[in-house]
Design a protein around this motif. Sequence first.
Motif, PDB file in Angstrom:
ATOM      1  N   ILE A 123       0.861  -1.193   0.000  1.00 39.86           N
ATOM      2  CA  ILE A 123       0.000   0.000   0.000  1.00 39.86           C
ATOM      3  C   ILE A 123       0.889   1.232   0.000  1.00 39.86           C
ATOM      4  CG2 ILE A 123      -1.940  -1.126   1.153  1.00 39.86           C
ATOM      5  CD1 ILE A 123      -0.997   0.064   3.774  1.00 39.86           C
ATOM      6  N   THR A 124       0.360   2.307  -0.549  1.00 45.34           N
ATOM      7  CA  THR A 124       1.035   3.593  -0.569  1.00 45.34           C
ATOM      8  C   THR A 124      -0.024   4.678  -0.483  1.00 45.34           C
ATOM      9  OG1 THR A 124       2.622   4.977  -1.770  1.00 45.34           O
ATOM     10  CG2 THR A 124       1.030   3.743  -3.093  1.00 45.34           C
ATOM     11  N   PRO A 132       7.398  11.497   4.334  1.00 44.57           N
ATOM     12  CA  PRO A 132       6.973  10.113   4.553  1.00 44.57           C
ATOM     13  C   PRO A 132       5.611  10.013   5.215  1.00 44.57           C
ATOM     14  CG  PRO A 132       8.656  10.717   6.125  1.00 44.57           C
ATOM     15  CD  PRO A 132       8.566  11.856   5.178  1.00 44.57           C
ATOM     16  N   PHE A 133       4.857   8.966   4.835  1.00 41.43           N
ATOM     17  CA  PHE A 133       3.514   8.758   5.342  1.00 41.43           C
ATOM     18  C   PHE A 133       3.537   7.756   6.497  1.00 41.43           C
ATOM     19  CE2 PHE A 133       3.037   9.723   0.798  1.00 41.43           C
ATOM     20  CZ  PHE A 133       2.225  10.843   0.882  1.00 41.43           C
ATOM     21  N   VAL A 134       2.537   7.888   7.352  1.00 41.95           N
ATOM     22  CA  VAL A 134       2.353   6.960   8.469  1.00 41.95           C
ATOM     23  C   VAL A 134       1.071   6.173   8.199  1.00 41.95           C
ATOM     24  CG1 VAL A 134       1.984   6.711  10.947  1.00 41.95           C
ATOM     25  CG2 VAL A 134       3.552   8.461  10.088  1.00 41.95           C
ATOM     26  N   ARG A 137       5.770  -1.413   8.011  1.00 41.21           N
ATOM     27  CA  ARG A 137       6.329  -0.266   7.288  1.00 41.21           C
ATOM     28  C   ARG A 137       7.503  -0.710   6.427  1.00 41.21           C
ATOM     29  NH1 ARG A 137       6.653   5.337   7.938  1.00 41.21           N
ATOM     30  NH2 ARG A 137       8.627   6.278   7.312  1.00 41.21           N
ATOM     31  N   LEU A 138       7.520  -0.320   5.161  1.00 42.36           N
ATOM     32  CA  LEU A 138       8.636  -0.614   4.262  1.00 42.36           C
ATOM     33  C   LEU A 138       9.588   0.575   4.170  1.00 42.36           C
ATOM     34  CD1 LEU A 138       6.840  -2.487   1.341  1.00 42.36           C
ATOM     35  CD2 LEU A 138       8.153  -3.461   3.228  1.00 42.36           C
ATOM     36  N   ASN A 139       9.048   1.746   3.825  1.00 39.59           N
ATOM     37  CA  ASN A 139       9.841   2.981   3.791  1.00 39.59           C
ATOM     38  C   ASN A 139       8.885   4.139   3.990  1.00 39.59           C
ATOM     39  OD1 ASN A 139       8.608   3.436   1.224  1.00 39.59           O
ATOM     40  ND2 ASN A 139      10.227   2.204   0.256  1.00 39.59           N
TER      41      ASN A 139
END
Length: 829
Positions: free
Chosen positions: A546-547, A559-561, A579-581
């Motif tokens: 997901i993004t 960056p998103f949380v 979390r990936l990045n």
Amino acid sequence: VKFNNCAGNKGVRYETNSLDFRVRADGTMYAAHQVQMPSKQLILMVTAWDPQTLGRWEAIVRLLVAEKSQHSGHKPKGRKTVPGELAQQQSDTLLPWRQHQSVNGLRRQKRDWVIPPINVPENSRGPFPQQLVRIRSDKDKEIHIRYSITGVGADQPPMEVFSIDPVSGRMYVTRPMDREERASYHLRAHAVDMNGNKVENPIDLYIYVIDMNDNRPEFINQVYNGSVDEGSKPGTYVMTVTANDADDSTTANGMVRYRIVTQTPQSPSQNMFTINSETGDIVTVAAGLDREKVQQYIVIVQATDMEGNLNYGLSNTATAIITVTDVNDNPPEFTTSTVSINTSAQRTCAHSHFGFFQLRRPRENVQLFAAAVDYEMNRAFMLTVMVSNQAPLASGIQMSFQSTAGVTISVTDVNEAPYFPTNHKLIRLEEGVPMGTVLTTFSAVDPDRFMQQAVRYSKLSDPANWLNINATNGQITTAAVLDRESDYIKNNVYEATFLAADNGIPPASGTGTLQIYLIDINDNAPELLPKEAQICEKPNLNVINITAADADIDPNVGPFVFELPSVPSAVRKNWTITRLNGDYAQLSLRIMYLEAGVYDVPIIVTDSGNPPLYNTSIIKVKVCPCDENGDCTTIGAVAAAGLGTGAIIAILICIIILLTMVLLFVVWMKRREKERHTKQLLIDPEDDVRDNILKYDEEGGGEEDQDYDLSQLQQPETMDHVLNKTPGVRRVDERPIGAEPQYPIRPVIPHPGDIGDFINEGLRAADNDPTAPPYDSLLVFDYEGSGSTAGSVSSLNSSSSGDQDYDYLNDWGPRFKKLADMYGGGEED
């Protein structure tokens, strides 16, 4: 070859249809080069034609190739055909195959004749098919022979131009020929017997299309442009015109000759140019070319075939434009020594090497141009102008090469347009400023200081209609909230154009462009991507990447949380996020197994703006059984649509059991109906313990209403065995007349833990059914349970004696409390 016409062979020309042999003007035929003769004889077509009368005559010449003589000095000789042989060759019938026999009658080796070329004039009017020649084999007297032809024009494209009668051997041409399309044809003639066996060797047939003058000369260009220096001597080359004729260039039909038809203007002579009749080269023929008098000549050139014969030839024309180029043959000279000029003020950004003015010399006039002349700065100028030749004069001219003149220039004032000093003005501000905010003052300057004029402002271009401008002072305010994410924004810049106009006569106006650079603020919450996904019902097989997408720009995006909400609790119980990045995370199952189906998983996405914005997005996850590769199976896709595998199997089993029960119920009903007709009641109806359960077809008042005749309220009986009974109350074991109520379908094998809910649901449906008869309190349930601890009740009978002990009814539970109270009291009751 000899040919005599009325003029005594004067001017007669000869041609052959062979490239190997030619004929001189005196009729002598000679080999054009070394020739290897393919056979013992060669047949040629010689054509004599008169270019004056256009007459054409043809004759066939057969050259016999003699073997080399043993005697030295003896050369092979050709011989001409005598008139008798010529008549034989021109006969309608040709014998291309002939058998030669020796004197003693023995058969010698077969030798084939060489068929002379067949000449066909183009554009023939027919009628078609038109016979050309007849081909015969000398064996046609012995056997039946079939003739055919092959090659281009027969059985190869273009198809069927030539045809042959298979029996008679007559060959025809089927349509008019066009030499410009194809000049010759090479065919082969075949002779076979009735079984298709070859009788003779194939014979070559050469067909030549005789050219006719049916094409006009065509110029390569309709207009030719050339030039020549003024003062050029006669014989100077100017240009070349070329025309092509599609007819045969070796004959007069394609021989083109040129001539000049007209010349415009006819000055200083009507014949200033001439043209080479064969090459098309145009040259000067007279002196006197002067560019200052005639700058251009238009010459009409005509091309005619038939070697230029205007009586028989075809013609076409083209235009030759000849420009007379200038040479320095005139010194400069002013016509007047003093000049006064009035000029209007023109504001311009151009710069001049001569200060405010510059000189130009188009053609023969000297012109003075003003550059950046401003009435508000200079109202008059005094100039001295000198003119001279940069190049030396042509040879033989002795004159002064320069001249001077005085010039007085007065400047008159004109209305000039207002202009914005800072055009393409750029301002920076944050997006989202409220409506009515003052952005800047975008004002223009009117250069007319000596004119009392007012400048008014207006919008020229405002794509989003975000701005207002004060018509008097040029103050710009916002008419709406400026949004950087709007489609009207290009590279963070919004561009608007404004107009400043004065009230002069005539009015003048200028434009200015305002560029607004919008600084991004965090006013857009992130959106989860993707909206739908698929995952296996068991974890660790695959995950969902997901993004998020954010309309803002850095630093108000990632960056998103990514996180799961705490409510409902099943979300965090079933799912987890890794979390990936800064921009990506993974959604996966937390539990070991999740039943197939479609689940709405809420995910909270928060950006990195200041302050940050978050958004709860729903991702539809389809959970399905997967194969060993982690791909959703076909059954899993159906199960994921809303039903588990076990549920699907259970539904199929229930349908089969239901159908079986329906069949058993129908059989039982028929059997019960039969027993009711044949079996009498074993007990007296008055002693029947069930006689206190009465069925009324209408509502009554209970036992107190027994004194009334209720027969008037009974519904009419419809069954024959019921009509014979006394009207009134029916027994409970009688089948009701009206429609039986429909109760919810019960599972064939209900789960033991759902029995209470099942019974309560059935009772509630019966109580709320408005169509239920009065005996609806007697319900039959298929499920009997696992047995009762009370034992058998077969010891109960209809006796009213008090010898029976009913105390054990108190041990049967609350459902038998009423019965225990009725019978358990003993004599106290």
